[in-house]
Design an enzyme around this catalytic site. Structure first.
Site, PDB file in Angstrom:
ATOM      1  N   CYS A  46     -19.577 -13.959 -15.025  1.00  0.00           N
ATOM      2  CA  CYS A  46     -18.772 -12.792 -14.711  1.00  0.00           C
ATOM      3  C   CYS A  46     -19.670 -11.564 -14.526  1.00  0.00           C
ATOM      4  O   CYS A  46     -20.603 -11.381 -15.312  1.00  0.00           O
ATOM      5  CB  CYS A  46     -17.779 -12.559 -15.849  1.00  0.00           C
ATOM      6  SG  CYS A  46     -16.612 -11.243 -15.553  1.00  0.00           S
ATOM      7  N   PRO A  47     -19.455 -10.811 -13.499  1.00  0.00           N
ATOM      8  CA  PRO A  47     -18.345 -10.783 -12.527  1.00  0.00           C
ATOM      9  C   PRO A  47     -18.673 -11.473 -11.202  1.00  0.00           C
ATOM     10  O   PRO A  47     -17.909 -11.381 -10.253  1.00  0.00           O
ATOM     11  CB  PRO A  47     -18.150  -9.286 -12.294  1.00  0.00           C
ATOM     12  CG  PRO A  47     -19.557  -8.746 -12.300  1.00  0.00           C
ATOM     13  CD  PRO A  47     -20.257  -9.567 -13.390  1.00  0.00           C
TER      14      PRO A  47
END
Length: 77
Positions: A16-17
């Site tokens: 993430c992201p």
């Protein structure tokens, strides 16, 4: 969906992201109605993609998980 071309995006190993950001970029390249199949190993992607589908014009057609790999099928609207 037999006559629709599905574009595959392998994002395994990214955290993430990055899976969501790269998915957004890939969707921009698809024509309207195009389908993107995304593979990721980031468990946070499950919530990210769920929220993304709710707040975007794109449709989450399918989600599954097998052996720690999350697969999302998205249709660009």
């Amino acid at each position: 969906m037999d006559d629709i071309t599905i574009t595959d995006l392998d994002l395994k190993g990214l955290e993430c992201p990055m899976p969501l950001l790269k998915t957004k970029r890939a969707l921009k390249e698809l024509p309207s109605g195009g389908v993107l199949r995304v593979h990721t190993t980031d468990p946070g992607s499950v919530k990210d993609f769920e929220v993304f589908a709710l707040h975007s014009r794109h449709e989450l057609l399918e989600f599954n998980e097998e052996a720690g790999v999350y697969c999302f099928l998205l249709r660009k609207n």
